[in-house]
Scaffold this motif. Structure first.
Motif, PDB file in Angstrom:
ATOM      1  N   MET A  61      51.122  66.702  -4.930  1.00  0.00           N
ATOM      2  CA  MET A  61      50.747  65.799  -3.830  1.00  0.00           C
ATOM      3  C   MET A  61      50.207  66.641  -2.689  1.00  0.00           C
ATOM      4  O   MET A  61      50.962  67.235  -1.928  1.00  0.00           O
ATOM      5  N   THR A  62      48.937  66.733  -2.625  1.00  0.00           N
ATOM      6  CA  THR A  62      48.350  67.575  -1.594  1.00  0.00           C
ATOM      7  C   THR A  62      47.885  66.767  -0.398  1.00  0.00           C
ATOM      8  O   THR A  62      47.910  67.238   0.712  1.00  0.00           O
ATOM      9  N   LEU A  63      47.489  65.513  -0.649  1.00  0.00           N
ATOM     10  CA  LEU A  63      47.071  64.682   0.479  1.00  0.00           C
ATOM     11  C   LEU A  63      48.320  64.161   1.180  1.00  0.00           C
ATOM     12  O   LEU A  63      49.422  64.237   0.658  1.00  0.00           O
ATOM     13  N   ALA A  64      48.095  63.598   2.389  1.00  0.00           N
ATOM     14  CA  ALA A  64      49.217  63.035   3.128  1.00  0.00           C
ATOM     15  C   ALA A  64      49.897  61.960   2.289  1.00  0.00           C
ATOM     16  O   ALA A  64      49.242  61.135   1.673  1.00  0.00           O
ATOM     17  N   ALA A  65      51.214  61.996   2.226  1.00  0.00           N
ATOM     18  CA  ALA A  65      51.934  60.997   1.441  1.00  0.00           C
ATOM     19  C   ALA A  65      51.818  59.645   2.130  1.00  0.00           C
ATOM     20  O   ALA A  65      52.023  59.541   3.334  1.00  0.00           O
ATOM     21  N   PRO A  66      51.462  58.583   1.382  1.00  0.00           N
ATOM     22  CA  PRO A  66      51.319  57.268   2.002  1.00  0.00           C
ATOM     23  C   PRO A  66      52.670  56.716   2.445  1.00  0.00           C
ATOM     24  O   PRO A  66      53.711  57.066   1.889  1.00  0.00           O
ATOM     25  N   VAL A  67      52.629  55.861   3.461  1.00  0.00           N
ATOM     26  CA  VAL A  67      53.856  55.206   3.914  1.00  0.00           C
ATOM     27  C   VAL A  67      54.428  54.429   2.725  1.00  0.00           C
ATOM     28  O   VAL A  67      53.730  53.607   2.139  1.00  0.00           O
TER      29      VAL A  67
ATOM     30  N   ALA B 210      52.551  51.567   0.346  1.00  0.00           N
ATOM     31  CA  ALA B 210      52.132  51.965  -0.998  1.00  0.00           C
ATOM     32  C   ALA B 210      52.724  51.031  -2.039  1.00  0.00           C
ATOM     33  O   ALA B 210      52.065  50.646  -2.996  1.00  0.00           O
TER      34      ALA B 210
ATOM     35  N   ALA C  22      46.055  55.633  -3.470  1.00  0.00           N
ATOM     36  CA  ALA C  22      46.967  55.305  -2.369  1.00  0.00           C
ATOM     37  C   ALA C  22      47.022  56.449  -1.360  1.00  0.00           C
ATOM     38  O   ALA C  22      46.978  56.217  -0.139  1.00  0.00           O
ATOM     39  N   GLU C  23      47.080  57.689  -1.856  1.00  0.00           N
ATOM     40  CA  GLU C  23      47.116  58.844  -0.947  1.00  0.00           C
ATOM     41  C   GLU C  23      45.843  58.933  -0.117  1.00  0.00           C
ATOM     42  O   GLU C  23      45.883  59.186   1.089  1.00  0.00           O
TER      43      GLU C  23
ATOM     44  N   ALA D 263      45.715  56.308   2.535  1.00  0.00           N
ATOM     45  CA  ALA D 263      46.611  56.667   3.628  1.00  0.00           C
ATOM     46  C   ALA D 263      45.991  57.769   4.476  1.00  0.00           C
ATOM     47  O   ALA D 263      46.022  57.721   5.706  1.00  0.00           O
ATOM     48  N   ALA D 264      45.395  58.770   3.811  1.00  0.00           N
ATOM     49  CA  ALA D 264      44.822  59.898   4.546  1.00  0.00           C
ATOM     50  C   ALA D 264      43.665  59.452   5.432  1.00  0.00           C
ATOM     51  O   ALA D 264      43.452  59.997   6.514  1.00  0.00           O
TER      52      ALA D 264
ATOM     53  N   LEU E 168      45.093  52.382   4.576  1.00  0.00           N
ATOM     54  CA  LEU E 168      46.005  51.834   3.555  1.00  0.00           C
ATOM     55  C   LEU E 168      46.371  50.387   3.870  1.00  0.00           C
ATOM     56  O   LEU E 168      46.476  49.547   2.977  1.00  0.00           O
TER      57      LEU E 168
ATOM     58  N   GLU F 232      39.872  64.694  -5.197  1.00  0.00           N
ATOM     59  CA  GLU F 232      41.208  64.900  -5.750  1.00  0.00           C
ATOM     60  C   GLU F 232      41.186  64.765  -7.272  1.00  0.00           C
ATOM     61  O   GLU F 232      41.801  65.552  -7.983  1.00  0.00           O
TER      62      GLU F 232
ATOM     63  N   ARG G 147      39.516  67.769  -8.916  1.00  0.00           N
ATOM     64  CA  ARG G 147      40.273  69.023  -8.869  1.00  0.00           C
ATOM     65  C   ARG G 147      40.904  69.361 -10.207  1.00  0.00           C
ATOM     66  O   ARG G 147      41.131  70.543 -10.508  1.00  0.00           O
TER      67      ARG G 147
ATOM     68  N   MET H 120      40.719  66.271   8.920  1.00  0.00           N
ATOM     69  CA  MET H 120      40.938  66.129   7.474  1.00  0.00           C
ATOM     70  C   MET H 120      39.945  66.994   6.705  1.00  0.00           C
ATOM     71  O   MET H 120      40.318  67.655   5.722  1.00  0.00           O
TER      72      MET H 120
ATOM     73  N   ARG I 151      41.927  74.231   1.780  1.00  0.00           N
ATOM     74  CA  ARG I 151      42.373  74.250   0.385  1.00  0.00           C
ATOM     75  C   ARG I 151      41.391  74.968  -0.529  1.00  0.00           C
ATOM     76  O   ARG I 151      41.572  74.985  -1.747  1.00  0.00           O
TER      77      ARG I 151
END
Lengths: 368, 274
Positions: A1-7, A11, B123-124, B127-128, B132, B160, B163, B191, B198
């Motif tokens: 999990m490299t991106l910000a973790a969703p709330v 989610a 989802a990630e 959110a980023a 979301l 992502e 990758r 961001m 990375r």
């Protein structure tokens, strides 16, 4: 999990949403498949000789299991040799037309694109007319000995040529202009109509009757031999569409974005054009010009399950099959014992629907 | 940082349309972990250069190499794993939901991933990009800025998902903050820097010069189809260059605390004084 973790809560509601969407899609798919099957059985029973659905099922079952006793007699003859090919042709042509409409709308990125509206059907009709009138006159001794091989081939070439011309006219610098496409489609349709009229002018009585049949559309001429020509053309379209769904979804963002997403844009476009021309050509050859199926069905499906082509294409196939078989029942019953051309029925349903669509668009419901 | 071998190198690129050179003799390297920012006035050829670098347009002259390969020789699906592109405007033909738009980023590239993994990536990314809560909304009902953030989420999804296939990736952003408010402008560029940290090579086309000098490791200045200066921001810009390129009286100053360069338009004040 490299991106910000969703709330987590959001989610979770997101995955609930996804599951809900998928469930609705599956329900609609199952519902339409069941409706299609029931309608087919009812349609086989309808006509000059009424046969109850139970009897129809018995006869079909006997045919499948090879139970000889039930296959004798009048009912079995009517069901197996007259009604069944007609209903199967209706299912195939309806599915083919609706999927062609959905493919064209995806390709042109416009919900108003339809093979009938932009002149592709008219081009196929012109080619069919040319085959009837000119082929009869000049090739009578040779190729016209195989009328049901020549007609779909001619209609297919007509559909392919009009689709290609339309696409080339409307596309400049890799961008397809929707306004140009619609205008060019109207012009192409008018030109094809004029040339078809010219052919009608020089045709004899028998050819004229055939031409009238094409221009209004009918499933009346259905037979097993006709079905065996049309099925190998429309079935590949129905089987190939899952391959196109992902690409068409990407194309919704634009051709450049689709390319950036790794979609082979040119190949998708070429394949879609080829399949549309094939299906429209075969439908026009088998059942004449039947309008509005390609625009009504995909739009209804989009309203109910959304525009994702992975669901839209198979659901459109089922919806188109249902609409055309239902329209055929109406066409057979409304002026019985005579028969109304099916094109009249679909246009009578489709045209008001199309107007309603335009009114809704004016209200801002669809941003295109 | 400039020691690392370039992921993408363009040599002597050119592109002509209607007898006019939109891009000429452009040479450029994109390095892993480095944020390159492309600035220049309207019509300088920034977007055309970006299209040449992403493979959307095929140019004349030299060529673009990604790693050891010529750009034109890489098939579209593998290119999609190597680089993601966010275009200036994206209009949608049909009423897709925000979730579906973002998912387009993983549909092709992430084919080999499990469904759970793909859904997690989407989802990630949502959110980023801060969208979301809009996931169920129809894309067309969003404001311009929200749509831009959804497109950013789609691009994040693609990176992502890619990758898992490609180690050295490139991110192209063409004026990604044009419709965003200040808070979201900074969030998006932060961001982009996080992604660069990375090991991704990032190229951004920007109009805001102050943001450009703040966020760039490597600044590229274009004018009339040519790259007229490139290098670290502090060494690349000076008053004469700015006046020549942007046709506006600008003076380069240094902010007191972090010693960052910043620019203030001088024209208005000098007119008042005169």
């Amino acid at each position: 999990m490299t991106l910000a973790a969703p709330v987590p809560a959001m989610a979770a509601s997101l995955s609930g949403l996804i599951a809900g969407r998928r469930r609705i899609g599956l329900y609609v798919l199952g519902g339409l498949a069941l409706a299609c099957l029931l309608l087919a059985v009812v349609a086989i029973g309808q006509g000059a000789i009424g046969i109850p659905p139970g009897r129809v099922t018995e006869i079909l079952w006997a045919r499948l299991t090879g139970d000889g006793a039930l296959l004798e007699g009048r009912d079995a003859l009517v069901v197996l040799n007259i009604r069944l090919p007609r209903v199967l042709l209706g299912l195939l042509v309806g599915a083919g037309l609706a999927v062609s409409g959905a493919l064209m709308q995806g390709l042109f990125r416009n919900p108003l694109a339809d093979p009938g509206l932009v002149g592709v059907s008219a081009g196929a009709g012109l080619a069919a007319a040319a085959t009837i009138v000119l082929g009869d006159r000049f090739l009578a001794g040779t190729l016209m000995k195989l009328p049901f091989a020549m007609l779909p081939f001619g209609a297919f070439c007509g559909g392919l040529i009009s689709t290609l011309v339309l696409y080339l006219i409307a596309t400049r610098d890799g961008r397809t202009s929707v306004a140009t496409m619609l205008l060019a489609g109207v012009a192409l349709g008018a030109l094809s109509g004029a040339l078809t009229g010219l052919l009608a002018f020089v045709s004899d009585d028998r050819q004229l009757r055939d031409l009238t049949f094409w221009s209004l559309g009918s499933l009346g001429g259905a037979s097993w031999s006709k079905l065996s020509i049309v099925a190998p053309i429309i079935l590949p379209l129905l089987l190939t569409m899952p391959l196109l769904a992902r690409g068409l979804n990407g194309l919704m963002l634009g051709e450049a974005e689709a390319y950036h997403l790794g979609i082979p844009v040119q190949r998708i476009k070429a394949l879609a054009i080829l399949l549309v021309a094939l299906a429209v050509g075969a439908s026009v050859a088998a059942a004449g010009l039947i309008g509005f199926v390609g625009i009504v069905v995909p739009h209804l499906i989009r309203l109910s399950v959304g525009p994702d082509h992975r669901l839209l294409l198979p659901l459109s196939a089922l919806g188109g099959a249902i609409l055309l078989v239902a329209a055929d029942i109406v066409a057979r019953l409304i002026v019985a014992p005579a028969e109304l051309p099916i094109g009249i029925v679909t246009a009578a349903i489709g045209a008001p629907f199309f107007l309603w669509l335009l009114l809704r668009r004016a209200g801002g419901a669809l941003d295109v | 940082m400039s020691e690392a071998a370039p992921v993408l190198s363009a040599r002597n690129l050119g592109f002509h349309a209607g007898g006019r050179a939109l891009v000429a003799e452009a040479s450029l390297d994109l390095r892993p972990g480095s944020t390159t920012i492309l600035i220049g006035p309207n019509g300088a050829g920034k977007s055309t250069l970006l299209k040449l670098l992403t493979g959307e347009l095929a140019g004349s002259g030299g060529g673009v190499r990604i790693g050891d390969e010529a750009l034109g020789a890489i098939p579209a699906w593998r290119l999609a794993c190597l680089r993601a592109v966010m275009a200036q405007h994206s209009r949608l033909a049909f009423p897709f939901s925000v979730y579906e738009v973002a998912r387009l980023g993983v549909d092709g590239v992430g084919r080999a991933l499990t469904r759970q993994r793909r859904e997690a990536i989407v989802a990630e990314a949502l959110a980023a990009a801060g969208v979301l809560d809009l996931a169920a909304r129809r894309y067309q009902t969003l404001s311009g800025g929200e749509q831009q953030r959804v497109q950013f989420a789609r691009v994040l999804c693609q990176l992502e998902a890619g990758r898992s296939v490609a180690e050295r990736q490139i991110l192209f952003l063409d004026e990604p903050i044009a419709s965003l408010d200040l808070c979201h402008q900074l969030a998006l560029l932060d961001m982009a820097r996080t992604i660069a940290a990375r090991g991704v090579a990032v190229l951004v086309v920007l109009h805001d010069l102050n943001l450009a000098v703040t966020y760039a490791d490597h600044l590229v200045v274009m004018d009339r189809g040519r790259i007229i200066a490139q290098g670290p921001p502090a060494e690349t810009l000076d008053d004469a260059l700015l006046r020549q390129v942007f046709r506006v009286g600008l003076s380069l100053s240094r902010a007191p605390a972090p010693g960052l360069p910043f620019l203030l338009p001088q024209q208005h004040r000098s007119r008042q004084a005169g």
